[in-house]
Scaffold this motif. Structure first.
Motif, PDB file in Angstrom:
ATOM      1  N   LEU A  10      -1.998  25.381 -75.696  1.00 25.48           N
ATOM      2  CA  LEU A  10      -3.264  25.158 -76.389  1.00 25.48           C
ATOM      3  C   LEU A  10      -3.452  23.660 -76.594  1.00 25.48           C
ATOM      4  O   LEU A  10      -2.473  22.907 -76.655  1.00 25.48           O
ATOM      5  CB  LEU A  10      -3.267  25.848 -77.752  1.00 25.48           C
ATOM      6  N   PRO A  11      -4.701  23.222 -76.752  1.00 22.28           N
ATOM      7  CA  PRO A  11      -4.936  21.811 -77.074  1.00 22.28           C
ATOM      8  C   PRO A  11      -4.238  21.431 -78.381  1.00 22.28           C
ATOM      9  O   PRO A  11      -4.110  22.255 -79.298  1.00 22.28           O
ATOM     10  CB  PRO A  11      -6.456  21.714 -77.221  1.00 22.28           C
ATOM     11  N   ARG A  12      -3.806  20.200 -78.461  1.00 25.15           N
ATOM     12  CA  ARG A  12      -3.066  19.729 -79.630  1.00 25.15           C
ATOM     13  C   ARG A  12      -3.903  19.837 -80.905  1.00 25.15           C
ATOM     14  O   ARG A  12      -3.381  20.191 -81.967  1.00 25.15           O
ATOM     15  CB  ARG A  12      -2.600  18.287 -79.407  1.00 25.15           C
ATOM     16  N   ALA A  13      -5.186  19.565 -80.824  1.00 24.27           N
ATOM     17  CA  ALA A  13      -6.043  19.632 -82.018  1.00 24.27           C
ATOM     18  C   ALA A  13      -6.086  21.049 -82.588  1.00 24.27           C
ATOM     19  O   ALA A  13      -6.036  21.233 -83.815  1.00 24.27           O
ATOM     20  CB  ALA A  13      -7.447  19.144 -81.688  1.00 24.27           C
ATOM     21  N   LEU A  14      -6.167  22.054 -81.717  1.00 18.17           N
ATOM     22  CA  LEU A  14      -6.188  23.437 -82.196  1.00 18.17           C
ATOM     23  C   LEU A  14      -4.832  23.832 -82.766  1.00 18.17           C
ATOM     24  O   LEU A  14      -4.747  24.531 -83.770  1.00 18.17           O
ATOM     25  CB  LEU A  14      -6.578  24.391 -81.071  1.00 18.17           C
ATOM     26  N   THR A  15      -3.777  23.370 -82.122  1.00 20.88           N
ATOM     27  CA  THR A  15      -2.428  23.669 -82.616  1.00 20.88           C
ATOM     28  C   THR A  15      -2.221  23.046 -83.986  1.00 20.88           C
ATOM     29  O   THR A  15      -1.645  23.673 -84.877  1.00 20.88           O
ATOM     30  CB  THR A  15      -1.370  23.149 -81.621  1.00 20.88           C
ATOM     31  N   GLU A  16      -2.715  21.836 -84.167  1.00 25.56           N
ATOM     32  CA  GLU A  16      -2.609  21.167 -85.468  1.00 25.56           C
ATOM     33  C   GLU A  16      -3.305  21.990 -86.549  1.00 25.56           C
ATOM     34  O   GLU A  16      -2.785  22.161 -87.651  1.00 25.56           O
ATOM     35  CB  GLU A  16      -3.233  19.774 -85.384  1.00 25.56           C
ATOM     36  N   GLU A  17      -4.462  22.542 -86.214  1.00 26.96           N
ATOM     37  CA  GLU A  17      -5.202  23.387 -87.155  1.00 26.96           C
ATOM     38  C   GLU A  17      -4.374  24.612 -87.554  1.00 26.96           C
ATOM     39  O   GLU A  17      -4.318  24.994 -88.728  1.00 26.96           O
ATOM     40  CB  GLU A  17      -6.496  23.856 -86.474  1.00 26.96           C
ATOM     41  N   ILE A  18      -3.746  25.226 -86.573  1.00 24.87           N
ATOM     42  CA  ILE A  18      -2.921  26.417 -86.815  1.00 24.87           C
ATOM     43  C   ILE A  18      -1.716  26.062 -87.685  1.00 24.87           C
ATOM     44  O   ILE A  18      -1.387  26.764 -88.644  1.00 24.87           O
ATOM     45  CB  ILE A  18      -2.474  27.036 -85.469  1.00 24.87           C
ATOM     46  N   LEU A  19      -1.067  24.945 -87.367  1.00 27.03           N
ATOM     47  CA  LEU A  19       0.106  24.527 -88.141  1.00 27.03           C
ATOM     48  C   LEU A  19      -0.269  24.148 -89.570  1.00 27.03           C
ATOM     49  O   LEU A  19       0.490  24.401 -90.506  1.00 27.03           O
ATOM     50  CB  LEU A  19       0.816  23.368 -87.431  1.00 27.03           C
ATOM     51  N   GLU A  20      -1.440  23.552 -89.757  1.00 27.55           N
ATOM     52  CA  GLU A  20      -1.901  23.236 -91.105  1.00 27.55           C
ATOM     53  C   GLU A  20      -2.099  24.512 -91.922  1.00 27.55           C
ATOM     54  O   GLU A  20      -1.804  24.535 -93.117  1.00 27.55           O
ATOM     55  CB  GLU A  20      -3.205  22.433 -91.053  1.00 27.55           C
ATOM     56  N   LYS A  21      -2.568  25.555 -91.278  1.00 29.91           N
ATOM     57  CA  LYS A  21      -2.737  26.841 -91.970  1.00 29.91           C
ATOM     58  C   LYS A  21      -1.373  27.392 -92.393  1.00 29.91           C
ATOM     59  O   LYS A  21      -1.207  27.863 -93.520  1.00 29.91           O
ATOM     60  CB  LYS A  21      -3.474  27.832 -91.078  1.00 29.91           C
ATOM     61  N   LEU A  22      -0.380  27.308 -91.516  1.00 32.16           N
ATOM     62  CA  LEU A  22       0.970  27.758 -91.868  1.00 32.16           C
ATOM     63  C   LEU A  22       1.538  26.926 -93.013  1.00 32.16           C
ATOM     64  O   LEU A  22       2.231  27.455 -93.886  1.00 32.16           O
ATOM     65  CB  LEU A  22       1.894  27.666 -90.646  1.00 32.16           C
TER      66      LEU A  22
END
Length: 141
Positions: free
Chosen positions: A58-70
């Motif tokens: 996945l793009p890094r920006a989307l992954t960052e969003e997911i990790l921020e949620k975690l």
């Protein structure tokens, strides 16, 4: 004899759907993506935004969003933040507990799956692309 043309990776990728800029554009549930990212954070020796993005494809920006949620759910913690994409994470006890439950349900820990629409698009393009690559590879004139 007919001329065969090999398509480059760039040409093949340009036939695919555009890269998603929002999680909702992926066509995959956010909860599933969060669970998958949590599995990767647990498995990587030094989980960073970039390494998790690479594993998820996945793009890094989307992954960052997911990790921020975690992080907000207190499943992971930020260990070190030096630059964009190189934030390091580690699991928290609550994250390990959730991981154990997740793995008892589903052990999949690969790339993020594609949506049905993206799969249909790739399937429609595939016969065109494989005709050129397949003919050449099989020696078919």
């Amino acid at each position: 004899m007919t001329q065969t043309t090999l398509l480059s990776r760039v040409e093949l990728e340009s036939m695919g759907p555009p890269l998603a800029e929002e999680i909702s554009e992926l066509g995959i549930g956010e909860a599933f993506l969060c669970d998958l990212a949590l599995k990767h954070v647990a498995m990587l020796p030094e989980p960073t935004t970039s390494s998790v993005a690479e594993r998820l494809h996945l793009p890094r920006a989307l992954t960052e969003e997911i990790l921020e949620k975690l992080y907000r759910e207190k499943l992971i913690e930020v260990r070190l933040q030096t630059a964009i994409g190189s934030t390091r994470y580690s699991m928290l006890d609550r994250g390990w507990d959730r991981l154990q439950r997740l793995l008892s349900i589903c052990g999949y820990s690969g790339a993020a799956p594609v949506s049905l629409n993206d799969y249909a698009h790739a399937s429609a393009v595939h016969p065109f692309a494989s005709r050129f690559v397949g003919d050449s590879a099989c020696g078919v004139p």
